[in-house]
Enzyme design. Structure first.
Site, PDB file in Angstrom:
ATOM      1  N   ASP A 110       0.583  -0.866  -0.075  1.00 13.74           N
ATOM      2  CA  ASP A 110       0.027  -0.173  -0.126  1.00 13.74           C
ATOM      3  C   ASP A 110       0.728   1.449  -0.105  1.00 13.74           C
ATOM      4  O   ASP A 110       2.021   1.316  -0.065  1.00 13.74           O
ATOM      5  CB  ASP A 110      -1.541  -0.331   0.815  1.00 13.74           C
ATOM      6  CG  ASP A 110      -2.384   0.594   0.975  1.00 13.74           C
ATOM      7  OD1 ASP A 110      -2.268   1.057  -0.198  1.00 13.74           O
ATOM      8  OD2 ASP A 110      -3.400   0.604   1.272  1.00 13.74           O
ATOM      9  N   TRP A 131      -2.687   3.224  -5.624  1.00 14.44           N
ATOM     10  CA  TRP A 131      -3.580   4.554  -5.811  1.00 14.44           C
ATOM     11  C   TRP A 131      -3.538   5.010  -7.155  1.00 14.44           C
ATOM     12  O   TRP A 131      -4.293   6.323  -7.729  1.00 14.44           O
ATOM     13  CB  TRP A 131      -4.068   5.371  -4.661  1.00 14.44           C
ATOM     14  CG  TRP A 131      -3.888   5.047  -3.588  1.00 14.44           C
ATOM     15  CD1 TRP A 131      -4.524   3.905  -3.002  1.00 14.44           C
ATOM     16  CD2 TRP A 131      -3.944   5.564  -2.058  1.00 14.44           C
ATOM     17  NE1 TRP A 131      -4.148   3.016  -2.012  1.00 14.44           N
ATOM     18  CE2 TRP A 131      -3.603   4.620  -0.982  1.00 14.44           C
ATOM     19  CE3 TRP A 131      -3.361   6.792  -2.061  1.00 14.44           C
ATOM     20  CZ2 TRP A 131      -3.172   4.683  -0.309  1.00 14.44           C
ATOM     21  CZ3 TRP A 131      -2.342   7.118  -0.872  1.00 14.44           C
ATOM     22  CH2 TRP A 131      -3.075   6.271   0.303  1.00 14.44           C
ATOM     23  N   ASP A 166      -9.676   3.353  -3.766  1.00 12.30           N
ATOM     24  CA  ASP A 166     -10.263   1.887  -3.359  1.00 12.30           C
ATOM     25  C   ASP A 166     -11.397   1.705  -3.915  1.00 12.30           C
ATOM     26  O   ASP A 166     -12.220   3.082  -4.164  1.00 12.30           O
ATOM     27  CB  ASP A 166     -10.779   2.194  -1.611  1.00 12.30           C
ATOM     28  CG  ASP A 166      -9.280   1.564  -0.655  1.00 12.30           C
ATOM     29  OD1 ASP A 166      -8.384   1.786  -1.094  1.00 12.30           O
ATOM     30  OD2 ASP A 166      -9.477   1.520   0.540  1.00 12.30           O
TER      31      ASP A 166
END
Length: 526
Positions: free
Chosen positions: A159, A194, A215
């Site tokens: 992440d 992302w 997300d």
């Protein structure tokens, strides 16, 4: 709050999709760790369980993946997300599996999952802490990679949360790539930054997949918002390196109709198919969606480009993807609130002119024929999905010479030899038999009247791999796709037929290389 922040980031990315589409094609090498040659299939606990992950949940999910038929359909990975560790490292600086959630330790969990014929994934972040505030891996890349390898971990979701210490995304993610490689254990590497830092330009050389949005949420608007961002990323995808529009919300808040549409579109996008529902309690309908092997087959097929939107009429859209055998997969999407007729045609899909085409309905599992029109009455928030084939005239079909746009010379089999292994190069165009290629419905480029096939030597995928001829054998390293921009992609690697060094001299050899749009990667049929 974290998910709200990411939803805002996702919306911002959607707004930036058009500028991103104008970026040059990526020149980074694909990560050559031998993994994810087709998009990965698996499950992740976050969408259903969040931080409530445990040994019990993981073992029961592994059981359910097998008993439900998902493992037989191709799903492999059971992935643990955030919150699996204690709040602090031990005295030796190592991460520690939470002894309450995982009382037997993480290796015992991995052993159980492996005993089911499956693989186990773990989570960390390229910062000082994870999104939930647990210790992450920035500055501890090798220590953590070694620990995970010792546990038998097979997959890392990495992440982008926590303090980055002023380091760029590429630097932070590359550090973990190298640490994983040094363990000697094959660990699939899924980047989760992302879509920041122009990850499409360096992601292929760094990870097996990269998140390109914030997300996903368990609602139709979120799924559609993420879908809208995807056309700008289509050119970055290739075998071993995939665009990741986030996990599936099938059976997790969406209606059954919405779930079918969501699954159809993610399959067409060559996205990793990572289920996020509770496999232990899913309905029969959810199970039938996730185990539809015909739809999964579209996801696992590489025809040289991932699927993309070809028609946008507001609430109705057409998405299409060229398949390796020359057929075209198509999704007819209805984003609106009422039933609508959505249509396309064989011509619009790039298939040749013919009197009849075969249309396979991947949800009804029926086959019909058409004179060229493909149309369906699609319910609100729904989709129809087909594979259209036949007609005998796939894209690029026929017999022709291939003239290099950069050199003005033709693709040529050296010396007119028909021996296996004879290299391909460029030479003055002369229409001789060693310069005449026939494109078949299987994607082959046959030469010498069909006696031999153009072949990527050794089925290798590295930049610079030679192109030669060999007995036709039907393997993917003998399949090529002639794209509308003049490039010719090797199906097994996703790389382009390339004149070495951009040279123009007679005898210059031809190879495969990352597609970048230069003239020495473009060919004209003559």
């Amino acid at each position: 709050m974290l998910r709200l922040i990411r939803a805002v980031l996702s919306a911002a990315l959607v707004a930036a999709a058009v500028p991103l589409a104008l970026l040059p094609a990526p020149q980074a090498l694909a990560l050559d760790n031998g993994l994810a040659r087709t998009p990965q299939l698996g499950w992740n606990n976050w969408n259903s369980f969040g931080c409530e992950v445990s040994d019990r949940v993981i073992r029961q999910t592994a059981d359910a993946m097998v008993s439900s038929g998902m493992a037989a359909a191709g799903y492999q990975y059971i992935n643990i997300d955030d919150c699996w560790s204690t709040r602090n490292r031990d005295a030796g600086g190592n991460l520690v599996a939470d002894p309450v959630k995982f009382p037997n330790g993480m290796k015992a969990v991995a052993d159980y999952v492996h005993g089911k014929g499956l693989k186990l994934g773990i989570y960390s972040s390229a910062g000082l802490t994870t999104c939930a505030g647990y210790p992450a891996s920035l500055g501890n890349e090798q220590r953590d990679a070694n620990l995970w390898a010792s546990w038998g971990i097979d997959y890392l979701k990495y992440d982008n949360c926590g303090d980055h210490q002023g380091r760029s995304g590429q630097e932070r993610y590359t550090a973990m790539r190298d640490a994983l490689a040094r363990t000697g254990r094959p660990i699939l590497y899924a980047l989760c930054n992302w879509g920041h830092d122009q990850v499409g330009t360096w992601g292929p050389a760094t990870g097996n997949s990269w998140r390109n949005t914030g997300d996903i949420q368990a609602n139709w608007n979120s799924v559609m918002g993420i879908l809208d961002a995807q056309p700008g990323w289509a050119g970055f995808s290739r075998p071993g390196a995939w665009n990741d529009p986030d996990m599936l919300e099938v059976g997790n808040g969406l209606s059954d109709t919405e779930s079918r549409a969501h699954f159809s579109l993610w399959a067409l996008l060559n996205a990793p198919l990572i289920a996020g529902n509770d496999l232990r309690t899913m309905s029969a309908t959810t199970k039938s969606i996730l185990t539809n092997t015909e739809v999964i087959g579209v996801n696992q097929d590489w025809g040289g480009r991932q699927g993309n939107r070809i028609v946008d009429n507001g609430n109705t859209e057409v998405w299409a993807k060229l398949m390796a055998n020359g057929s075209v997969a198509v999704v007819l999407l209805n984003r609106g609130g009422g039933t609508a007729t959505v249509s396309t045609s064989a011509t619009q899909l790039g298939l040749g002119s013919a009197s009849s085409y075969s249309v396979r309905d991947l949800w009804a599992h029926t086959t019909s024929t058409t004179g060229g029109s493909i149309s369906a009455s699609v319910p609100a928030h729904g989709a129809a999905m087909y594979v259209v084939s036949g007609g005998g005239t796939p894209p690029g079909s026929g017999t022709y010479s291939l003239k290099g746009q950069g050199s003005g010379r033709c693709l040529d089999i050296t010396g007119g030899s028909q021996a296996n292994g004879t290299l391909a190069g460029i030479w003055d165009c002369n229409s001789a038999a060693n310069q005449r290629f026939t494109s078949t419905s299987a994607g082959e480029l046959r030469v010498y009247g069909g006696a031999k096939c153009l072949d990527v030597a050794g089925a290798a995928t590295a930049n610079g791999t030679a192109v030669n001829i060999w007995d036709c054998n039907g393997r993917s390293n003998q399949q090529f796709r002639l794209q509308t921009d003049g490039t010719i992609t090797a199906v097994h690697s996703g790389k382009c037929l390339d004149v070495n060094g951009g040279a123009t001299a007679n005898g210059t050899k031809v190879q495969i290389w990352d597609c970048h749009g230069a003239a020495h990667q473009k060919w004209t049929r003559v």
